[in-house]
Enzyme design. Structure first.
Site, PDB file in Angstrom:
ATOM      1  N   LYS A 184       2.694   9.528  29.042  1.00 30.06           N
ATOM      2  CA  LYS A 184       3.156   9.168  27.704  1.00 30.06           C
ATOM      3  C   LYS A 184       1.930   8.636  26.952  1.00 30.06           C
ATOM      4  O   LYS A 184       1.914   7.515  26.442  1.00 30.06           O
ATOM      5  CB  LYS A 184       4.271   8.105  27.824  1.00 30.06           C
ATOM      6  N   ASP A 217       8.687  13.043  27.623  1.00 28.82           N
ATOM      7  CA  ASP A 217       9.944  13.425  26.961  1.00 28.82           C
ATOM      8  C   ASP A 217      10.065  14.953  26.904  1.00 28.82           C
ATOM      9  O   ASP A 217      11.130  15.522  27.189  1.00 28.82           O
ATOM     10  CB  ASP A 217      10.062  12.788  25.569  1.00 28.82           C
TER      11      ASP A 217
END
Ligand code: ATP
Length: 349
Positions: A184, A217
């Site tokens: 991330k 994600d």
């Protein structure tokens, strides 16, 4: 050095006690290695009888073994976490098992809940000793309206580099084509910047392998929409924890999910991903295949890639013949699945 491999068997609790003996017989049948085993009675019974979770002398003794094969830990009579943390996490941390290997392999097309997925063979390398799992942090003003809770994320260059390198080395050895980093880094601009820099540095040492990157994600979506586009994945402890369970669900659930906790220079541990499943313990209906596949990973780690392949083939065989336990829609007992695997191996060896 002796060519006998010493394996510490820790059946543990609940269904662990049923699947480990069955899986161990299958492992012995599949391998050409000389194996020697010793059973350690760690788990709820010992804790309830003596108050001991993981005695020091057993930790010392384990240093003389080549691998640990573990069933499951956890018992309704013991506060959650006592056995899991006291034994499993202690093993992972004290023996520096920094790589959690979690295969995401589809053995039969109808085992996946996804539409149109025909084949899948992805290997996850989850970092296993750092990140949010090191227990750094604290709570201030607990129980008051001003309460503050801190849980700190720690990554070291050494810690990141060794897991990334292991993933690339494995990909090269296995003739894979691509290694993907999942992080991330657009938000965690310190810790995951370190992952980025280390990943691309290491990738440059493996020009024969494609290297690419996904944000976590996007990766979660990809694992459902197009998991077959992944090959070898390397990721953090936290993301790996979640994504590998998603991976298990995609491939048929807990009854088939195996894992290895690896220290390439020390003691590694192999176990099914599922827990002790107290609801079905003692009934001889637990699915032993996750433990059997973990046994295959152990053989591979010990240098017997043929034995590992035989175990993989045997699991494919019983799944395709529908010789399975009730969780997979079959009517066989744990022991009967073990016998079916052994019979297959008997023919093949
Ligand atoms: P833990 O908290 O240790 O993960 P848990 O009981 O919450 O334990 P699991 O034991 O992993 O979770 O499994 C959840 C449920 O899935 C079990 O209660 C059981 O019904 C089913 N299950 C898990 N493993 C198996 C298996 N090997 N064979 C059949 N069913 C299983």
């Amino acid at each position: 050095m002796s060519d006998v491999k010493k394996i510490a068997l820790i059946p543990g609790d609940g269904i662990g006690k049923e699947i480990v003996p069955v899986a161990w017989e299958v492992v012995k049948k599949a391998t050409a290695l000389k194996l020697e085993s010793k059973v350690f009675d760690l788990g709820a019974e010992r804790y309830l009888a003596t108050g001991e979770v993981f005695p020091e002398e057993i930790k010392e003794e384990l240093k003389g073994f080549d691998a640990v094969f573990l069933g499951a830990l956890g018992d309704p009579r013991v506060k959650p976490g006592v056995l899991e943390r006291g034994i499993l996490l202690t093993l992972r941390f004290e023996f520096d098992q920094f790589a959690n290997l979690r295969p995401m392999k589809l053995y039969r097309e109808d085992l996946t809940p996804l539409k149109n997925l025909k084949q899948l063979d992805v290997m996850f390398f989850r970092e296993n000793t750092e990140d949010l799992y090191i227990g750094a942090g604290g709570i201030l003003k607990k129980g008051t309206p001003d309460e503050v809770a801190l849980q700190e994320l720690v990554q070291t260059r050494k810690g990141v580099e060794r897991i990334v390198r292991l993933a690339f080395e494995w990909a090269k050895k296995e003739g894979r084509r691509k290694v993907t980093l999942i992080d991330k880094s657009n938000v965690l601009t310190y810790a995951h910047d370190l992952w980025q820099r280390v990943f691309w540095e290491v990738a440059s040492d493996y020009p024969e392998l494609e290297a690419n990157h996904l944000l976590v994600d996007a990766a979660a979506m990809k694992m459902v929409l197009a998991p077959e586009t992944l090959d070898v994945v390397v990721t953090t402890n936290m993301f790996g924890d979640i994504l590998t369970d998603l991976g298990a669900a995609v491939c048929g659930g807990l009854g088939l999910a195996a894992s290895g906790n690896i220290n390439p220079d020390g003691l590694s541990m192999f176990e099914p991903v599922h827990g002790s499943a107290p609801d079905i313990a003692g009934k001889n209906i637990a699915n032993p295949l996750a433990a059997v596949l973990a046994g295959g990973m152990m053989l591979d780690h010990l240098g017997d890639s043929l034995g590992a392949k035989l175990i993989d083939d045997a699991v494919s065989f019983v799944l395709n013949e529908h010789q399975v336990t009730p969780d997979l829609g079959g009517s066989l007992t744990t022991t009967e699945v073990g016998k079916a695997l052994e019979a297959y191996l008997e023919e093949r060896r």
